[in-house]
Every structure is written in C-alpha cells, then in structure tokens.
Design an enzyme around this catalytic site. Structure first.
Site, short mmCIF file in Angstrom:
data_model
loop_
_atom_site.label_atom_id
_atom_site.label_comp_id
_atom_site.label_asym_id
_atom_site.label_seq_id
_atom_site.Cartn_x
_atom_site.Cartn_y
_atom_site.Cartn_z
N GLU A 1 -3.59 6.97 7.97
CA GLU A 1 -4.77 6.35 7.37
C GLU A 1 -5.23 5.16 8.22
OE1 GLU A 1 -5.69 3.97 3.21
OE2 GLU A 1 -4.16 5.55 3.22
N HIS B 1 0.82 -1.21 0.00
CA HIS B 1 0.00 0.00 0.00
C HIS B 1 0.85 1.25 0.00
CE1 HIS B 1 -3.58 2.30 0.34
NE2 HIS B 1 -3.36 2.71 1.57
N GLU C 1 1.95 1.81 -3.47
CA GLU C 1 0.85 2.37 -4.25
C GLU C 1 0.85 3.89 -4.14
OE1 GLU C 1 -3.60 3.30 -3.43
OE2 GLU C 1 -3.25 1.16 -3.14
N HIS C 2 1.02 4.41 -2.92
CA HIS C 2 1.11 5.86 -2.72
C HIS C 2 2.32 6.44 -3.45
CE1 HIS C 2 -1.63 6.91 0.84
NE2 HIS C 2 -1.98 5.69 0.46
#
Length: 455
Positions: free
Chosen positions: A162, A82, A85-86
């Site tokens: 997050e 993840h 992905e950022h």
C-alpha cells in the site's frame, strides 16, 4: 476484508472543512438549541458512549474510536497502528478467518476503518434492526482478537505494498512525507502514518499483541451510534456487549514536545510524473487542545477568509485578478492532540513560472500581516461557514465523525456543541493576532513540486 482508509498527514482541507461545515448554524441562537443534540453516558468500564438520533433513514452507523494512533507507536515501529487496523479484521476464536466482514456484508451492511496520528476507528452501517449484531461483533474483537505470526507478516507486507502504491508512485505524496519530516523536527507527527519501509518489515506478532493489549480497551475508546435509534435502545445493548469487557491499565499518552524552531526550511522535488507544479507553505499552529487563548477559532475563520472558495481572498487575488494561478487556497487542521499546522498552496497556470507564482502567494501573506483583515470579510467568512450547515444532519456519518475526532483529541461533547458560538465571537482583531502569532517564517516549511522535462 474491506477497503482500509489511511488518513494522510494533513487531514486535508476537505476533512477539516467537513468538521467546520457540519458544526455551523444559521445564527448564534440556534447554537444554544444544540446541533446534534446527543445523549452521552459512560459504562462502568470507562467506555464513553454518544448517541445521535437521526430519523432520515431506517439505518444506523456504529463507530468505535480508539484514543491511539500512529503518533503513539513505539519508536522504531512506525506503521504498527495501521498494520493492527488491518489485523482487526482477521478474526477471533468465535468469528475467525475474516468472518466479521462476511457477516456484515451478508446482512446488507458496509464497513471500513481508518488510522490517523491520534486515533484509529472502525465503523459499520446497517439496517436499524441489525445494530445488536454489529455491536456483538465489534465488542468481540475489542477483547478477543486472535493473531498468528503469519497473519502479522502478511498484513505488514500488505501495508508495505500500500505504501509503494500511495507513496512510491506518487511524487506529491513523497514530497508531503519529506515536508512533514521537516516541519516536525522531533515530534512523531513527522513520521508517516503508513510507516517507513524498513520499520514495516520489522513488525512482529509480539509487537502487534503488545500494542493491542496496551491500547485497545473500553476505557480508551469512544462508541458513537447515530441514526434511527435512541439512547434508550442503545444503552442496554452497549451494557450487554461492551459492558463485560474489563477496563485496562492504559497509560497516558507520552508525546515528546517539539523543540523551538529557529529557521525556515525548504523541500523541493522534481519528477517527470508531475503534471501540475505546486508550492505549499506550512506553519506550525495550535490545535484545539494546545490552544491557550482561543486562537484556534480565529485561525478557522482566517482559513475561510483566505481559502474558502471562489470568493475567498487568495482565489480572487491570484486566480481571478492576477491570473497567475489555476488554484490557490489555505487549510487548517485544528483537531490534533498536539501542535498542528496552517498552510497555503498555489498551483500556477501552465504559462506561469513557478517562482513567479510563489512570489505572488508570499505577497498575499505579507499583505495579510501588514494590512490585516476587515470586519466585512470576517462576517462574510462566518456567514459562509454557517450557510453550509443546511445539510448538517442529512447523513448519519457526519455526527460520528465530528464527535469521534473531537473526543479522541482532547475535546468534549460540550466543546463540539459550543463551536458555533465560539466562531460567532471571533473578531477581526482576533484573526489578525492569530495570523501574527502563527505565520512566522522560522516555524515554516516551503515545499515545491516541479515537473521534470522528459527530453
């Protein structure tokens, strides 16, 4: 940078239903006429390309799916998929400092990305005459991502924040994490996609670069283009921008196998933040890829029988007739690389004790196993699935999502197109057999979310 979406541990009944609904048809004969009628080809470097023409609007959607997700992370580096992905939005030498997103927005497009256990995806939707532009941008960051230690630290902290917002402040998400960790004793599906807090803090530039170089390659990706475009138009663009990227020595997925389970488990969480209590029961179940006898299709029909809306068995029995539940249903997520899960849930009415609601849910499961299903409800369930196909091709997003999930979890284009025929072949005997195989207490985890009095 666009809003990044993280797909939760159980892709939820909504996501699974989308796959089921979109692949449904009105009759088996229509299945052989093809649903999406895709054109597919593979570039010399191994990139698989799927094109679905949809003339409903002068727009196109490009989705690039990588066959890697959080379950492929190195041990001790949860959240890395993840975080990367950022980082894919941070830029390359040609388009640095977030210019990717700025260019897409300036050209009237929208974009996003998502991470799951088995795949990571990126997409853009633009006017059809901007397809070449977004292909050029996406191909550039497949090969030329440029990162700094500060960017990795910053995005790791963004993902950590997050996590605090999505999990730390949400009792249901906390319970879901603990439930997955209990359901999967050894397999990485028991580790949250977003990562554990202590491991997110340990991710380095070297970790990100090694993961990117290991997995982000054309021969480990699927490009899906849908909308007002043909394969004849897509092929030269794909060859021009993605074709020159060299294939990589991408390894086969190395997944540990879940050991045999021998006892049911129970996880409970009580919090003053809980407004509505809920009980859920999850069972290990075969995915499409791990299914050895066609039971995955029978389980899809079973889930529709049990939880497919207000006419389903659980809703009718628990909400309408017994009046013990505000809602009740089931889910099944067949699109996984490894073993997936089949689940039930019940939310009791405000005046009903949660233990009574759980007992009522378990009684329905026992009735299913004892008395089975009848031909009429099986046919009704299959008809409901087919009836929802009316709007299958209305959105240019549907086909890319369906094919992307399938092709990154071990299925083929032919499997996707044959789905309606396989569902149509399911019999009551198939459903009963699948239920007996899957609904085993020793392969289950019960999760209970309770409201804690504030006084």
């Amino acid at each position: 940078m666009p809003r990044i979406r993280l797909l939760p541990a159980s892709v939820t009944a909504v996501a699974v239903a989308l796959a089921v609904v979109v692949l449904s048809i009105a009759a088996p004969q229509a299945a052989r006429a093809r649903i999406f009628d895709p054109t597919t080809f593979t570039l010399d470097n191994g990139l698989q390309v799927v094109v679905v023409t949809n003339r409903r609007a002068p727009i196109v959607t490009q989705m690039l799916w990588y066959k890697v997700g959080s379950a492929d992370e190195p041990r001790g580096k949860s959240g890395l998929a993840h975080v990367l992905e950022h980082l894919m939005f941070k830029g390359t030498e040609q388009y640095p400092d977030g210019q990717f997103s700025e260019i897409v927005a300036r050209n009237g497009g929208r974009e996003n990305a998502f991470t799951s256990y088995d795949y990571t995806g990126y997409y853009q939707s633009v006017a059809r005459d901007r397809l070449e532009l977004i292909m050029k941008l996406e191909a550039d960051r497949m090969e030329n991502l440029a990162l700094t230690p500060e960017q990795v630290r910053t995005e790791s902290m963004v993902v950590l924040e997050e996590r605090h917002q999505r999990v730390g402040n949400d009792p249901a998400s906390k319970l879901s994490e603990m439930t997955s960790a209990s359901l999967y004793l050894h397999h990485p599906y028991g580790t949250p996609i977003i990562g554990w807090e202590n491991e997110l803090k340990s991710i380095t530039l070297e970790d990100a670069k090694a993961y990117y170089e290991r997995w982000y390659a054309p021969n480990n990706a699927v490009l899906i283009v849908a909308g007002d475009v043909t394969a004849d138009e897509v092929r030269p663009l794909a060859e021009k921008y993605y074709g020159p990227i060299p294939r990589a020595d991408t390894p086969a997925r190395q997944r540990v196998q879940e050991p045999e389970q021998s006892a049911p488990r129970r996880v409970e969480l009580e919090s003053a933040q809980v407004g509505q209590p809920q009980v859920a029961i999850r069972y290990l179940a075969p995915s499409y890829r791990t299914d050895e006898d066609g039971s995955a299709y029978a389980l899809e029909v079973l889930s529709e029988v049990l939880g497919g809306g207000p006419t389903s068995r659980l809703y009718r029995a628990l909400v309408v007739e017994q009046a013990v539940a505000a809602s009740a249903g089931s889910w099944y997520s067949p699109e996984r690389w490894d073993t997936t899960n089949f689940g039930f849930y019940i939310t009791p009415r405000q005046d009903i004790d949660i233990d009574k609601a759980e007992d009522a849910l378990r009684a329905e499961i026992e009735a299913l196993l004892k008395d089975g299903v009848n031909a009429e409800e099986i046919e009704d369930a299959k008809q409901r699935l087919r009836a929802n196909a009316v709007y299958a091709r209305d959105s240019v997003f549907n086909a890319p999502r369906i094919f992307g999930r399938a092709l990154t979890t071990g299925q083929s284009v032919a499997d996707v197109e044959a789905w309606p025929e396989r569902i149509a072949e399911v019999t009551p005997e198939d459903v009963e057999k699948a239920a007996r195989q899957v609904l085993r207490p020793d392969h289950s985890v019960t999760s209970v979310l309770k409201s804690k009095p504030t006084s």
